[in-house]
Scaffold this motif. Structure first.
Motif, PDB file in Angstrom:
ATOM      1  N   SER A 139      64.575-102.368  70.615  1.00 28.18           N
ATOM      2  CA  SER A 139      63.130-102.320  70.728  1.00 28.18           C
ATOM      3  C   SER A 139      62.656-100.912  71.079  1.00 28.18           C
ATOM      4  N   LEU A 140      63.323-100.277  72.042  1.00 29.86           N
ATOM      5  CA  LEU A 140      62.954 -98.911  72.425  1.00 29.86           C
ATOM      6  C   LEU A 140      63.229 -97.922  71.299  1.00 29.86           C
ATOM      7  N   PHE A 141      64.346 -98.102  70.603  1.00 29.26           N
ATOM      8  CA  PHE A 141      64.645 -97.220  69.482  1.00 29.26           C
ATOM      9  C   PHE A 141      63.556 -97.336  68.417  1.00 29.26           C
ATOM     10  N   ALA A 142      63.267 -98.548  68.002  1.00 29.63           N
ATOM     11  CA  ALA A 142      62.307 -98.772  66.917  1.00 29.63           C
ATOM     12  C   ALA A 142      60.903 -98.310  67.292  1.00 29.63           C
ATOM     13  N   ALA A 143      60.543 -98.462  68.539  1.00 27.29           N
ATOM     14  CA  ALA A 143      59.194 -98.098  68.972  1.00 27.29           C
ATOM     15  C   ALA A 143      58.947 -96.592  68.924  1.00 27.29           C
ATOM     16  N   HIS A 144      60.022 -95.793  68.970  1.00 27.30           N
ATOM     17  CA  HIS A 144      59.847 -94.345  69.096  1.00 27.30           C
ATOM     18  C   HIS A 144      60.591 -93.526  68.047  1.00 27.30           C
ATOM     19  N   ALA A 145      61.157 -94.160  67.032  1.00 22.53           N
ATOM     20  CA  ALA A 145      61.937 -93.428  66.022  1.00 22.53           C
ATOM     21  C   ALA A 145      61.069 -92.778  64.950  1.00 22.53           C
ATOM     22  N   VAL A 146      59.972 -93.412  64.581  1.00 23.23           N
ATOM     23  CA  VAL A 146      59.121 -92.880  63.520  1.00 23.23           C
ATOM     24  C   VAL A 146      58.573 -91.516  63.944  1.00 23.23           C
ATOM     25  N   GLY A 147      58.699 -90.548  63.033  1.00 19.83           N
ATOM     26  CA  GLY A 147      58.237 -89.189  63.299  1.00 19.83           C
ATOM     27  C   GLY A 147      59.327 -88.250  63.776  1.00 19.83           C
ATOM     28  N   ARG A 148      60.489 -88.793  64.076  1.00 22.00           N
ATOM     29  CA  ARG A 148      61.597 -87.962  64.558  1.00 22.00           C
ATOM     30  C   ARG A 148      62.484 -87.522  63.394  1.00 22.00           C
ATOM     31  N   THR A 149      63.174 -86.412  63.596  1.00 21.23           N
ATOM     32  CA  THR A 149      64.101 -85.899  62.595  1.00 21.23           C
ATOM     33  C   THR A 149      65.469 -86.554  62.776  1.00 21.23           C
ATOM     34  N   PRO A 150      66.322 -86.495  61.748  1.00 19.43           N
ATOM     35  CA  PRO A 150      67.689 -86.982  61.933  1.00 19.43           C
ATOM     36  C   PRO A 150      68.406 -86.272  63.084  1.00 19.43           C
ATOM     37  N   ALA A 151      68.151 -84.987  63.267  1.00 23.56           N
ATOM     38  CA  ALA A 151      68.787 -84.245  64.365  1.00 23.56           C
ATOM     39  C   ALA A 151      68.314 -84.769  65.725  1.00 23.56           C
ATOM     40  N   GLU A 152      67.045 -85.117  65.825  1.00 22.61           N
ATOM     41  CA  GLU A 152      66.533 -85.667  67.085  1.00 22.61           C
ATOM     42  C   GLU A 152      67.148 -87.032  67.377  1.00 22.61           C
ATOM     43  N   LEU A 153      67.353 -87.841  66.352  1.00 24.55           N
ATOM     44  CA  LEU A 153      67.991 -89.149  66.556  1.00 24.55           C
ATOM     45  C   LEU A 153      69.450 -88.974  66.967  1.00 24.55           C
ATOM     46  N   ALA A 154      70.135 -88.013  66.372  1.00 21.26           N
ATOM     47  CA  ALA A 154      71.527 -87.740  66.750  1.00 21.26           C
ATOM     48  C   ALA A 154      71.598 -87.251  68.194  1.00 21.26           C
ATOM     49  N   ALA A 155      70.660 -86.409  68.588  1.00 21.35           N
ATOM     50  CA  ALA A 155      70.635 -85.906  69.965  1.00 21.35           C
ATOM     51  C   ALA A 155      70.381 -87.053  70.941  1.00 21.35           C
ATOM     52  N   ALA A 156      69.461 -87.948  70.609  1.00 26.94           N
ATOM     53  CA  ALA A 156      69.176 -89.098  71.472  1.00 26.94           C
ATOM     54  C   ALA A 156      70.412 -89.976  71.615  1.00 26.94           C
ATOM     55  N   ARG A 157      71.100 -90.212  70.505  1.00 25.40           N
ATOM     56  CA  ARG A 157      72.343 -91.004  70.546  1.00 25.40           C
ATOM     57  C   ARG A 157      73.357 -90.353  71.475  1.00 25.40           C
ATOM     58  N   ASP A 158      73.544 -89.047  71.324  1.00 28.57           N
ATOM     59  CA  ASP A 158      74.533 -88.333  72.130  1.00 28.57           C
ATOM     60  C   ASP A 158      74.144 -88.288  73.603  1.00 28.57           C
ATOM     61  N   GLU A 159      72.850 -88.091  73.883  1.00 30.98           N
ATOM     62  CA  GLU A 159      72.376 -88.079  75.267  1.00 30.98           C
ATOM     63  C   GLU A 159      72.548 -89.447  75.917  1.00 30.98           C
ATOM     64  N   LEU A 160      72.258 -90.509  75.167  1.00 28.92           N
ATOM     65  CA  LEU A 160      72.424 -91.863  75.697  1.00 28.92           C
ATOM     66  C   LEU A 160      73.891 -92.137  76.001  1.00 28.92           C
ATOM     67  N   THR A 161      74.763 -91.761  75.095  1.00 21.67           N
ATOM     68  CA  THR A 161      76.204 -91.969  75.297  1.00 21.67           C
ATOM     69  C   THR A 161      76.687 -91.229  76.536  1.00 21.67           C
ATOM     70  N   ALA A 162      76.283 -89.969  76.687  1.00 20.40           N
ATOM     71  CA  ALA A 162      76.698 -89.166  77.842  1.00 20.40           C
ATOM     72  C   ALA A 162      76.147 -89.750  79.141  1.00 20.40           C
ATOM     73  N   TRP A 163      74.875 -90.145  79.127  1.00 18.37           N
ATOM     74  CA  TRP A 163      74.248 -90.693  80.331  1.00 18.37           C
ATOM     75  C   TRP A 163      74.942 -91.977  80.769  1.00 18.37           C
ATOM     76  N   LEU A 164      75.209 -92.873  79.827  1.00 16.81           N
ATOM     77  CA  LEU A 164      75.882 -94.127  80.168  1.00 16.81           C
ATOM     78  C   LEU A 164      77.283 -93.871  80.725  1.00 16.81           C
ATOM     79  N   ALA A 165      77.931 -92.809  80.247  1.00 19.94           N
ATOM     80  CA  ALA A 165      79.280 -92.466  80.724  1.00 19.94           C
ATOM     81  C   ALA A 165      79.248 -91.676  82.032  1.00 19.94           C
ATOM     82  N   GLY A 166      78.057 -91.407  82.551  1.00 24.11           N
ATOM     83  CA  GLY A 166      77.950 -90.643  83.785  1.00 24.11           C
ATOM     84  C   GLY A 166      78.161 -89.155  83.591  1.00 24.11           C
TER      85      GLY A 166
END
Length: 139
Positions: free
Chosen positions: A70-97
């Protein structure tokens, strides 16, 4: 960290996934699955001028996977593929501490899940599938 894992905000998001239908002819599409719980998220993406113009999703996931979708879909429109990749990587790092909370609206709602590593794969599904779909659409 005393907040419950499945709280009202998580459940509200899980019940209100925007763009919850697949696109008919997407430029990019990716399905990700969590082997731990069997949750699956498929994300379809169309780009225009190098940015996400349309998102479609099929979400078959637990409440955490649904809320993240839900959060992804609500805020993905207007973003670049690079921004989505960065969000994925930031989320992965944050969850891993291994990093700060991602620069994505409302992802801090998953703070109670930081210590529950078995739930991390389902939280990452939409961001992983979305980044992959956008990368495909951009090629």
């Amino acid at each position: 960290m005393n907040a419950p894992l499945y709280n009202t905000d998580i459940l509200r998001l899980a019940a209100s996934i925007p763009h919850h239908e697949r696109l008919s002819d997407p430029m990019g599409s990716s399905e990700k699955r969590s082997p731990i719980c069997g949750s699956r998220v498929t994300v379809d993406v169309n780009l225009a001028d190098g940015r996400v113009a349309e998102v479609g999703m099929l979400v078959r996931a637990c409440a955490l996977g649904q809320a993240s979708s839900s959060l992804f879909a609500a805020h993905a429109v207007g973003r670049t593929p690079a921004e989505l990749a960065a969000a994925r990587d930031e989320l992965t790092a944050w969850l891993a501490g291994e990093g700060p909370a991602p620069d994505w609206p409302d992802l801090d709602i998953f703070t109670p899940a930081l210590t529950v590593t078995a739930r991390h794969p389902s939280i990452r599904l939409a961001f992983e599938a979305g980044a992959d779909a956008a990368a495909q659409a951009g090629t």
